[in-house]
Design a protein around this motif. Structure first.
Motif, PDB file in Angstrom:
ATOM      1  N   GLU A 165     -45.801   8.632 -29.149  1.00  0.00           N
ATOM      2  CA  GLU A 165     -45.670   9.471 -30.068  1.00  0.00           C
ATOM      3  C   GLU A 165     -45.692   9.374 -31.572  1.00  0.00           C
ATOM      4  O   GLU A 165     -46.233  10.043 -32.215  1.00  0.00           O
ATOM      5  N   THR A 223     -41.353   7.317 -29.378  1.00  0.00           N
ATOM      6  CA  THR A 223     -42.047   6.122 -28.694  1.00  0.00           C
ATOM      7  C   THR A 223     -43.238   5.745 -29.178  1.00  0.00           C
ATOM      8  O   THR A 223     -43.673   6.502 -30.170  1.00  0.00           O
ATOM      9  N   GLN A 271     -37.088  -0.894 -29.336  1.00  0.00           N
ATOM     10  CA  GLN A 271     -37.144  -1.924 -28.165  1.00  0.00           C
ATOM     11  C   GLN A 271     -38.012  -3.024 -28.419  1.00  0.00           C
ATOM     12  O   GLN A 271     -38.440  -3.895 -27.535  1.00  0.00           O
ATOM     13  N   GLN A 296     -43.962  -3.491 -33.782  1.00  0.00           N
ATOM     14  CA  GLN A 296     -43.633  -2.396 -34.439  1.00  0.00           C
ATOM     15  C   GLN A 296     -44.780  -2.278 -35.505  1.00  0.00           C
ATOM     16  O   GLN A 296     -45.284  -1.167 -35.759  1.00  0.00           O
ATOM     17  N   TYR A 347     -45.400  -1.003 -22.824  1.00  0.00           N
ATOM     18  CA  TYR A 347     -44.558  -0.476 -24.114  1.00  0.00           C
ATOM     19  C   TYR A 347     -44.953   0.854 -24.598  1.00  0.00           C
ATOM     20  O   TYR A 347     -44.194   1.295 -25.466  1.00  0.00           O
ATOM     21  N   TRP A 348     -45.743   1.764 -24.113  1.00  0.00           N
ATOM     22  CA  TRP A 348     -46.396   2.795 -24.622  1.00  0.00           C
ATOM     23  C   TRP A 348     -45.050   3.710 -24.724  1.00  0.00           C
ATOM     24  O   TRP A 348     -45.018   4.545 -25.782  1.00  0.00           O
ATOM     25  N   ASN A 349     -44.291   4.022 -23.600  1.00  0.00           N
ATOM     26  CA  ASN A 349     -43.274   4.729 -23.454  1.00  0.00           C
ATOM     27  C   ASN A 349     -42.007   4.372 -23.792  1.00  0.00           C
ATOM     28  O   ASN A 349     -40.918   5.158 -23.548  1.00  0.00           O
ATOM     29  N   ARG A 350     -41.838   3.213 -24.294  1.00  0.00           N
ATOM     30  CA  ARG A 350     -40.442   2.732 -24.941  1.00  0.00           C
ATOM     31  C   ARG A 350     -40.030   3.253 -26.179  1.00  0.00           C
ATOM     32  O   ARG A 350     -40.766   3.763 -26.914  1.00  0.00           O
ATOM     33  N   SER A 351     -38.671   3.308 -26.331  1.00  0.00           N
ATOM     34  CA  SER A 351     -38.390   3.453 -27.875  1.00  0.00           C
ATOM     35  C   SER A 351     -38.975   2.344 -28.657  1.00  0.00           C
ATOM     36  O   SER A 351     -38.896   1.012 -28.254  1.00  0.00           O
ATOM     37  N   VAL A 352     -39.172   2.688 -29.922  1.00  0.00           N
ATOM     38  CA  VAL A 352     -40.040   1.756 -30.866  1.00  0.00           C
ATOM     39  C   VAL A 352     -38.893   0.681 -31.336  1.00  0.00           C
ATOM     40  O   VAL A 352     -39.270  -0.661 -31.826  1.00  0.00           O
TER      41      VAL A 352
END
Length: 207
Positions: free
Chosen positions: A99, A96, A129, A135, A122-127
């Protein structure tokens, strides 16, 4: 001066008759954004790699705070003095934003993401996404997680649309001026270069 290239020359070992950089001398200060310009193959990215301690000059030396970066392990220079932002983002795609930023250093990831315009949803989404612009912002936040005084960016707006590129340019300027960092950007973008405090062309410096 925080970072200096002193009488730096470089060629590839397989092409000793072809100098990529020839007796380069540049000095860089904190609180300023520099744009490095030059035609394709002129040595822009090579110079950035030498400043980062990713490679070593054939002749001359790179100084950090007045001391050769080879005085200690180059790994220490890269870890403590330099943070890097790449055109291709170089994020860990299965992590994320939170991370990814944690990998950059001890800075508060939530505060850093918020400061560069990535809101909490957006903090805990997969990058994966995130958009390209988001990014790149995460990549910049990761660089800011380090306490390093120098931020090096290689074509940071190259994969971005015009509006997003301007957002990133404004962010890099703010990092230099408000965070008192030395920001050095390799770019082909005249728009980005025009926003820099100093334009460095292989062979001369102006503005």
């Amino acid at each position: 001066m925080i970072l200096e290239a002193k009488n730096v020359s470089y060629f590839y070992k397989s092409q000793k008759d072809k100098l990529i950089l020839d007796n380069v001398n540049y000095s860089f200060e904190c609180g300023k954004m520099y744009a490095i310009l030059g035609h394709s193959g002129s040595g822009k990215t090579t110079l950035l790699s030498l400043l980062a301690g990713l490679d070593s000059p054939v002749k001359g030396e790179i100084l950090y705070d007045g001391k050769p970066i080879t005085a200690k392990d180059l790994t220490e220079h890269r870890r403590n003095h330099i943070s890097l932002v790449f055109q291709s983002y170089n994020l860990i795609d299965y992590l994320t934003p939170i991370e990814n930023v944690k990998l950059g250093g001890n800075g508060n990831p939530e505060a850093l993401l918020e400061s560069i315009g990535i809101v909490s949803e957006y903090w805990n989404r997969s990058v994966l996404q995130l958009s390209g612009g988001q990014q790149q912002r995460v990549a910049i936040a990761r660089a800011l997680a380090s306490d390093a005084k120098v931020l090096l960016a290689d074509e940071p707006t190259g994969n971005l649309d015009e509006a997003t590129a301007w957002d990133v340019i404004d962010l890099l300027k703010r990092i230099a001026h408000e965070e008192n960092k030395c920001v050095i950007v390799v770019t082909h973008s005249k728009e980005l270069a025009d926003e820099a405090d100093a334009i460095v062309t292989i062979g001369k410096t102006h503005k």
